[in-house]
Design an enzyme around this catalytic site. Structure first.
Site, PDB file in Angstrom:
ATOM      1  N   SER A 100       0.814  -1.222   0.000  1.00  0.00           N
ATOM      2  CA  SER A 100       0.000   0.000   0.000  1.00  0.00           C
ATOM      3  C   SER A 100       0.846   1.270   0.000  1.00  0.00           C
ATOM      4  O   SER A 100       1.576   1.529  -0.941  1.00  0.00           O
ATOM      5  CB  SER A 100      -0.956  -0.045   1.191  1.00  0.00           C
ATOM      6  OG  SER A 100      -1.789   1.075   1.190  1.00  0.00           O
ATOM      7  N   ASP A 243      -2.716   6.517  -3.120  1.00  0.00           N
ATOM      8  CA  ASP A 243      -1.613   5.867  -2.407  1.00  0.00           C
ATOM      9  C   ASP A 243      -1.033   4.770  -3.315  1.00  0.00           C
ATOM     10  O   ASP A 243      -1.465   4.612  -4.459  1.00  0.00           O
ATOM     11  CB  ASP A 243      -2.073   5.349  -1.032  1.00  0.00           C
ATOM     12  CG  ASP A 243      -2.939   4.119  -1.120  1.00  0.00           C
ATOM     13  OD1 ASP A 243      -3.691   4.004  -2.105  1.00  0.00           O
ATOM     14  OD2 ASP A 243      -2.885   3.261  -0.214  1.00  0.00           O
ATOM     15  N   ASP A 245      -1.146   1.509  -3.716  1.00  0.00           N
ATOM     16  CA  ASP A 245      -1.944   0.456  -4.345  1.00  0.00           C
ATOM     17  C   ASP A 245      -3.315   0.977  -4.773  1.00  0.00           C
ATOM     18  O   ASP A 245      -4.200   0.207  -5.140  1.00  0.00           O
ATOM     19  CB  ASP A 245      -2.071  -0.777  -3.443  1.00  0.00           C
ATOM     20  CG  ASP A 245      -2.891  -0.528  -2.199  1.00  0.00           C
ATOM     21  OD1 ASP A 245      -2.979   0.645  -1.769  1.00  0.00           O
ATOM     22  OD2 ASP A 245      -3.461  -1.489  -1.653  1.00  0.00           O
TER      23      ASP A 245
END
Ligand code: MG
Length: 459
Positions: A100, A243, A245
């Site tokens: 992430s 962000d 991902d």
């Protein structure tokens, strides 16, 4: 037993705790778990843009194949795009290699169930049991799984989003968007989505780069200076940052101001609830501005424990119309039960097209609350005792209006609230204090910090 899965899958620093051995055995464990339901599970595999993605994907895929799963490689994708493919197509589960918003030296492995949602705690524990006991399925040579590849997941995802927003209204509005993918997986689909929505597009950090050279991946104000500047420079209608991902989206107004996630959440909730009512689901840590807005429009807010998989599950149970977190991770049930930044962007564009006001004007119509966050260290084995004693003390306080123990303890006072919550991953208590007045929020945070410190030092 040591936990393997944290709040968002398994994460660690590459070649330290997150290494090919772990990915291989985790692949075996995930495959063994799904093979208990079906003889030959079909698993979708995707990654974000980190440089360790091939190393971990290969190891995890090998583990899955070795226990008799067929694997389909969907390539580099946003997490929600993989989740959408798993939900829409005939996969039995999905695995995404991603950390992430974490720095580039991190990576992680996250599993999604056959409906595209993140696994429940019980499912993760079952996989952990298999992993730690090494009770992997053993198949004969002729039952080993096969690997295929499919490059249509991005297109499927874009079409899915386009079918759920008013594309005509968005195209007519001719909006100018500055998009900052932060060199993350969002770059694979988001620019194309915006072009198809007829937006004028200015790209910032929209090249994939596993080192995140453009900016750190977390879309917090200190990382989005370039984006804010560009919005002002080119006179765009809005800016948006994803962000690493691409499950979370953070917006910038036309003046270049950062919009906090709870504000964009409240704005979209108002738009979705208006004239329709219904339930909005969010964790107890979310600003009261959401509840104020939703209640005013005749809707209702249901609070959950912190964590997007929990929010998604409760949304399903109560048939909520909307839900999400204050960090820009929003869930649209008509699309799928997980956080989805591209869907959030498309919905925000629809809102702007229909409301015919600037983003800064719309934000200024929302109630304003001040949130102060702080933390205190506390050994993990003493958290429960400390929390119980805090509950005892606050339940006898005169000025306390209501206590909610959904997650930690949330104390409602006359002019605000305080949440004292043990972290699930670190030896700390997090303290959130909110009030309409900044000074009051700081005062609340200070006084409850002292209370918790007393409890920790005397427990
Ligand atoms: Mg994310």
């Amino acid at each position: 037993m040591t936990r393997l899965f944290g709040t968002n899958g398994v994460r660690g620093v590459v070649n330290q705790d997150m290494n090919p051995d772990l990915a291989l055995d985790l692949g075996r464990a995930i495959g063994t778990y799904y093979a208990r339901r079906k003889e030959k599970p079909f698993i979708a595999m995707g990654t974000d843009a980190r440089i360790s993605n091939h190393m971990l994907k290969s190891a995890c895929t090998s583990g899955l194949l070795s226990v008799g799963c067929n694997v389909e490689d969907l390539g580099i994708l946003p997490t929600p795009a993989l989740q959408y493919a798993v939900k829409e197509k005939d996969y039995d589960a999905g695995v995404i290699i991603t950390a992430s918003h974490n720095p580039p030296q991190f990576n992680g492995i996250k599993v999604v169930d056959l409906d595209g949602t993140e696994l429940s705690k019980e499912q993760e524990e079952e996989i952990e049991d298999i992993y730690f006991s090494k009770s992997f399925r053993i198949v004969s040579w002729d039952k080993v799984g096969q690997l295929s590849a499919w490059d249509g997941a991005g297109e499927l995802y874009i079409k899915g989003i386009l079918s759920k927003v008013d594309t005509e209204a968005i195209r007519k509005a001719n909006l100018h968007v500055v998009l900052d993918c932060g060199n993350g997986a969002g770059a694979v689909v988001t620019p194309e989505l915006l072009r198809r929505l007829g937006c004028k597009l200015t790209e910032v950090n929209c090249e994939l780069d596993g080192f995140f050279r453009g900016r750190p991946s977390e879309p917090v104000p200190e990382n989005l200076g370039e984006l804010m500047e560009r919005v002002r420079e080119v006179g765009a209608d809005l800016g948006v940052a994803q962000d690493g991902d691409a499950d979370r989206a953070i917006f910038i107004d036309e003046k270049g101001n950062y919009i906090f996630g709870d504000q964009s959440f409240s704005l979209l909730a108002r738009y979705i609830i208006r004239g329709r009512k219904g339930i909005v689901v969010t964790p107890v840590s979310t600003s009261s501005s959401l509840e104020e807005v939703v209640t005013r429009e005749g809707g209702k807010v249901i609070y959950t424990r912190v964590g997007s998989p929990i929010v998604a599950r409760v949304m399903k149970e109560v048939k909520a119309v909307f839900g999400g977190e204050e960090n820009g991770g929003l869930i649209f049930p008509e699309h799928q039960y997980c956080r989805d930044s591209a869907m959030t962007i498309a919905k925000m564009l629809e809102l702007l097209a229909k409301e015919e006001k600037s983003l800064s004007e719309l934000i200024s119509e929302l109630p304003r609350y001040e949130l102060v966050k702080t933390k205190i260290t506390c050994p993990n084995d003493r958290k429960e005792d400390v929390l119980r004693r805090i509950k005892d003390v606050v339940s006898s306080q005169q000025d306390v209006r209501k206590i909610d123990d959904t997650d930690g303890v949330k104390i409602y006072l006359e002019d605000g609230w305080v949440l004292v919550r043990p972290s699930g991953t670190e030896p700390i208590f997090r303290i959130f204090a909110e009030s309409k007045d900044r000074g009051k929020a700081e005062e609340l945070a200070d006084s409850y910090k002292r209370l918790v410190e007393d409890m920790v030092s005397t427990s």
